[in-house]
Scaffold this motif. Structure first.
Motif, PDB file in Angstrom:
ATOM      1  N   GLN A 131       0.824  -1.204   0.000  1.00  0.00           N
ATOM      2  CA  GLN A 131       0.000   0.000   0.000  1.00  0.00           C
ATOM      3  C   GLN A 131       0.863   1.262   0.000  1.00  0.00           C
ATOM      4  OE1 GLN A 131      -3.662  -0.804   2.054  1.00  0.00           O
ATOM      5  NE2 GLN A 131      -3.566   1.191   3.009  1.00  0.00           N
ATOM      6  N   CYS A 132       1.956   1.194   0.747  1.00  0.00           N
ATOM      7  CA  CYS A 132       2.877   2.323   0.815  1.00  0.00           C
ATOM      8  C   CYS A 132       3.533   2.545  -0.556  1.00  0.00           C
ATOM      9  CB  CYS A 132       3.941   2.050   1.880  1.00  0.00           C
ATOM     10  SG  CYS A 132       5.161   3.356   2.046  1.00  0.00           S
ATOM     11  N   ARG A 133       3.936   1.463  -1.209  1.00  0.00           N
ATOM     12  CA  ARG A 133       4.539   1.572  -2.546  1.00  0.00           C
ATOM     13  C   ARG A 133       3.527   2.129  -3.546  1.00  0.00           C
ATOM     14  NH1 ARG A 133       5.646  -2.537  -5.307  1.00  0.00           N
ATOM     15  NH2 ARG A 133       4.465  -4.104  -4.152  1.00  0.00           N
ATOM     16  N   LEU A 134       2.260   1.717  -3.395  1.00  0.00           N
ATOM     17  CA  LEU A 134       1.209   2.192  -4.288  1.00  0.00           C
ATOM     18  C   LEU A 134       0.995   3.700  -4.124  1.00  0.00           C
ATOM     19  CD1 LEU A 134      -1.092   1.686  -6.304  1.00  0.00           C
ATOM     20  CD2 LEU A 134      -2.547   1.050  -4.369  1.00  0.00           C
ATOM     21  N   ARG A 135       1.056   4.180  -2.889  1.00  0.00           N
ATOM     22  CA  ARG A 135       0.855   5.612  -2.636  1.00  0.00           C
ATOM     23  C   ARG A 135       1.923   6.470  -3.302  1.00  0.00           C
ATOM     24  NH1 ARG A 135      -0.715   4.237   2.512  1.00  0.00           N
ATOM     25  NH2 ARG A 135       1.313   4.763   3.384  1.00  0.00           N
ATOM     26  N   ARG A 136       3.082   5.891  -3.516  1.00  0.00           N
ATOM     27  CA  ARG A 136       4.165   6.642  -4.170  1.00  0.00           C
ATOM     28  C   ARG A 136       3.831   6.969  -5.622  1.00  0.00           C
ATOM     29  NH1 ARG A 136       9.244   3.067  -1.823  1.00  0.00           N
ATOM     30  NH2 ARG A 136       9.369   4.069   0.219  1.00  0.00           N
ATOM     31  N   VAL A 137       2.969   6.151  -6.228  1.00  0.00           N
ATOM     32  CA  VAL A 137       2.593   6.394  -7.630  1.00  0.00           C
ATOM     33  C   VAL A 137       1.134   6.812  -7.777  1.00  0.00           C
ATOM     34  CG1 VAL A 137       4.328   4.788  -8.501  1.00  0.00           C
ATOM     35  CG2 VAL A 137       2.035   3.942  -8.012  1.00  0.00           C
ATOM     36  N   ASN A 138       0.378   6.652  -6.681  1.00  0.00           N
ATOM     37  CA  ASN A 138      -1.048   7.002  -6.718  1.00  0.00           C
ATOM     38  C   ASN A 138      -1.434   7.644  -5.386  1.00  0.00           C
ATOM     39  OD1 ASN A 138      -3.808   7.198  -6.883  1.00  0.00           O
ATOM     40  ND2 ASN A 138      -4.181   5.033  -7.255  1.00  0.00           N
TER      41      ASN A 138
END
Length: 206
Positions: A131-138
């Motif tokens: 989820q944290c990695r996803l927030r970096r792009v979204n």
């Protein structure tokens, strides 16, 4: 001079290895900050349903592997009757047994309603790290705990059917009909996420 050089070298080596170790150990997310975020009234039933399966908050890959090894999580096939799973960069194709079964039932019902068409699953189980990695792009990705973090939620795109990215109101209406059917049976909760162009589905522990 030699002693001075040796001291500098030792200091550099220690700091380098320490920084590398820190990079490996420090998680992407801040659990304390994640837990502070209060769910909305609309989303709270999703989290309550998620917690009823006896799965602890999925923090990282090790947590997921534990549930896979114990037989609690089941593999989701890339395709089945009425559905396809797109390439998952920020989630994992594993769910609790009722989650897997519900996805398969929804796919079969959608296929029957549309005479063989398929919908697309765009996201399944996520760890806090995912989820944290996803927030970096979204930036629209959830800041707090998501029902994806418990292995009983998945997203279905309402702009991709039969592996084609195109707005299709007829297919979308058929998909929502299936969702309403299982919602009325008390099997799922769902939310239409307009920013993500998907339906977020959480399977209840019925």
């Amino acid at each position: 001079m030699g002693r001075f050089f040796c001291t500098i070298l030792v200091s550099f080596t220690f700091n380098f290895h320490y920084s590398q170790a820190a990079k490996k150990v420090l998680p992407c997310h801040d659990l304390a900050e994640v837990l502070k975020v209060e769910p909305t009234a609309l989303y709270k039933p999703h989290l309550d349903a998620s917690k009823s399966f006896g799965v602890k908050l999925l923090k990282d890959s090790k947590t997921v592997q534990k549930y896979i090894s114990s037989g609690k999580f089941h593999k989701i096939k890339k395709s089945g009757k009425g559905y396809r799973v797109q390439k998952l960069d920020y989630s994992r194709a594993w769910m609790v047994s009722k989650g897997k079964l519900m996805l398969e039932k929804m796919g079969a019902r959608f296929s029957k309603e549309t005479k063989g068409h398929t919908f697309t699953v765009s996201s399944i189980t996520r760890t806090l790290e995912d989820q944290c990695r996803l927030r970096r792009v979204n930036s629209n990705a959830s800041l707090g705990i998501s029902s994806h973090n418990y292995g009983n939620s998945f997203d279905i795109s309402y702009v991709r059917f039969n592996d084609v990215l195109k707005y299709n109101p007829k297919m979308e209406a058929a998909l929502e009909k299936v969702l309403k059917y299982y919602y009325n049976l008390g099997r799922i909760y769902y939310i239409k996420e307009k920013q993500q162009s998907c339906y977020h589905i959480t399977v209840r522990n019925y």
